[in-house]
Design an enzyme around this catalytic site. Sequence first.
Site, short mmCIF file in Angstrom:
data_model
loop_
_atom_site.label_atom_id
_atom_site.label_comp_id
_atom_site.label_asym_id
_atom_site.label_seq_id
_atom_site.Cartn_x
_atom_site.Cartn_y
_atom_site.Cartn_z
N ALA A 110 38.22 31.83 30.39
CA ALA A 110 38.43 33.14 29.77
C ALA A 110 39.90 33.28 29.39
CB ALA A 110 38.04 34.26 30.74
N PHE A 111 40.18 34.13 28.42
CA PHE A 111 41.58 34.24 27.96
C PHE A 111 42.48 34.83 29.05
CE2 PHE A 111 44.01 37.98 26.57
CZ PHE A 111 43.19 39.02 26.98
N LYS A 112 41.88 35.48 30.05
CA LYS A 112 42.67 36.03 31.15
C LYS A 112 43.53 34.96 31.84
CE LYS A 112 40.74 40.28 31.16
NZ LYS A 112 40.02 40.25 29.86
N ASP A 113 43.08 33.70 31.76
CA ASP A 113 43.87 32.61 32.36
C ASP A 113 45.26 32.49 31.74
OD1 ASP A 113 41.89 31.68 34.16
OD2 ASP A 113 40.97 30.45 32.60
N LEU A 116 47.01 35.06 33.77
CA LEU A 116 46.85 35.04 35.22
C LEU A 116 47.16 33.68 35.85
CD1 LEU A 116 43.88 37.50 35.62
CD2 LEU A 116 46.12 37.68 36.72
#
Length: 495
Positions: A110-113, A116
């Site tokens: 996911a782009f959250k990586d 994060l």
Amino acid sequence: MKYISTRNINNKVSASEAIIKGMASDGGLFVPETFPQIDKEFLISLQHCSYQERAKKILALYLSDYSAEEISTCVDNAYGHNKFDTAAIAPIVSFNDEHCLELWHGPTSAFKDMALQLLPQLMSTALKKTKAENDIVILVATSGDTGKAALEGFCDVDNIKIIVFYPQEGVSDIQRRQMITQKGRNVEVIAIEGNFDDAQSGVKRIFNDNAINELLTSKGYNLSSANSINWGRLLPQIVYYFSAYCDLVNTNDIEMGQKINFTVPTGNFGDILAGFYAKEMGLPVNKLICASNSNNVLTDFFATGTYDKKREFFKTISPSMDILISSNLERLLFHMVNDDKQLNTWMNDLQTKGTYTVNKEILEKITAVFAAQWLNEEDTLTTIKDVYDKYNYVIDPHTAVAWHAAQAYKNLQNDDSCMVVLSTASPYKFNDNVLKALNIEVSGKDEFTLLAELKKYNKQNIPAGLTALNGAATIHSGICQPEKMAQAIKKYLKI
Ligand SMILES: *Cc1c(COP(=O)(O)O)cnc(C)c1O
């Protein structure tokens, strides 16, 4: 460079303090006092660098209390060590004149990586720099993607513990498995008997509960946040706008200095706000197009100047954008007016009345930079199919919303600037809806059968992290009522 609160400009902190705190104590969000300005020479200096080198140069403009060595270590830990499945980290794939920025090559797909993986590094460095005596406890309420990405990023980071609360019935099977199988000596995952709002409200209650905060402090802990209200989550996202620009110059799709557009699938307004910051710094950007699903509160805001959260909430097939309060819009509004009193009035109205309105002048200032489009469920599925038929390329539902919005904007505005669509999730995280869009029967098949099924259409390999879930042991089986979240935290911390 100092950071100020959107609700009190006298509340001024360093970058490391802003990152440790997560949010200002006056309820506002930390923003940079000014935007560092770049010129063409700076862009040229990035042009032939790796993603990591580009990140180091851009971060240094904002993290003035971090040494170059500290920034370098943080970036290498986040984007090195083969944590991403492509050396490019955030590659652009192009079809004729359509460009897609793939932001989901990290460990959780996911782009959250993108943010994060770096935030935990920045936070633990900040703790060392400020000689903080207490450890940090990160509380996360997740509707799916953020929880896993935060667990993966904070796993085994010194002096930090992380507790993730997810709604028992509110996440996909893949997302639940990703979380309950998480390893690490400092991680805890708890299911909530309720929905995402119950989890989120529970976390907010704990942040504002003096008694529990005092108890935690006396036991050597301070609370912080890994949501995009934390400056340390926004900052890493500025980098890929620059990186995408340089890549397009390198492929001769644009000339250095030429203005381009970005379309961003939007929920909490963090991703697109990072694009605004890149533009304010001097990256040649013409328009940012804010793409929403049926929860189109932002589309209405950009059209009318009235933000109104009093509306029906839709559960859609692009769940990471199912949001009625886009927290980071507060930051944009602050930059538009530079007036903390005005921000207090608007945010207070939002909380008490559920709505606020900006005047015509401010709206014009905003729409000089932003455009907005939204897409319903049916057209989202059709877009997945159309893109597949046209380019033999599989996109997830969030990306589909943006893809369609980009086309709609182009047709409407006659703007032929080069357009980049941000792709925020791997289609393998949303197997059943993607397969449905491709007219494949999915009923009665489990997640791993669907993964293999989608592989027949998708040229990308199934991400290793998703394959590994098949048969992985459950480590976290805790479950609690929303009212008992504080007790669950105390139990985990043994206090
Ligand atoms: C979080 C998320 C978004 C929305 O990003 P914001 O920064 O909240 O606007 C879009 N797509 C996916 C897949 C996400 O996980």
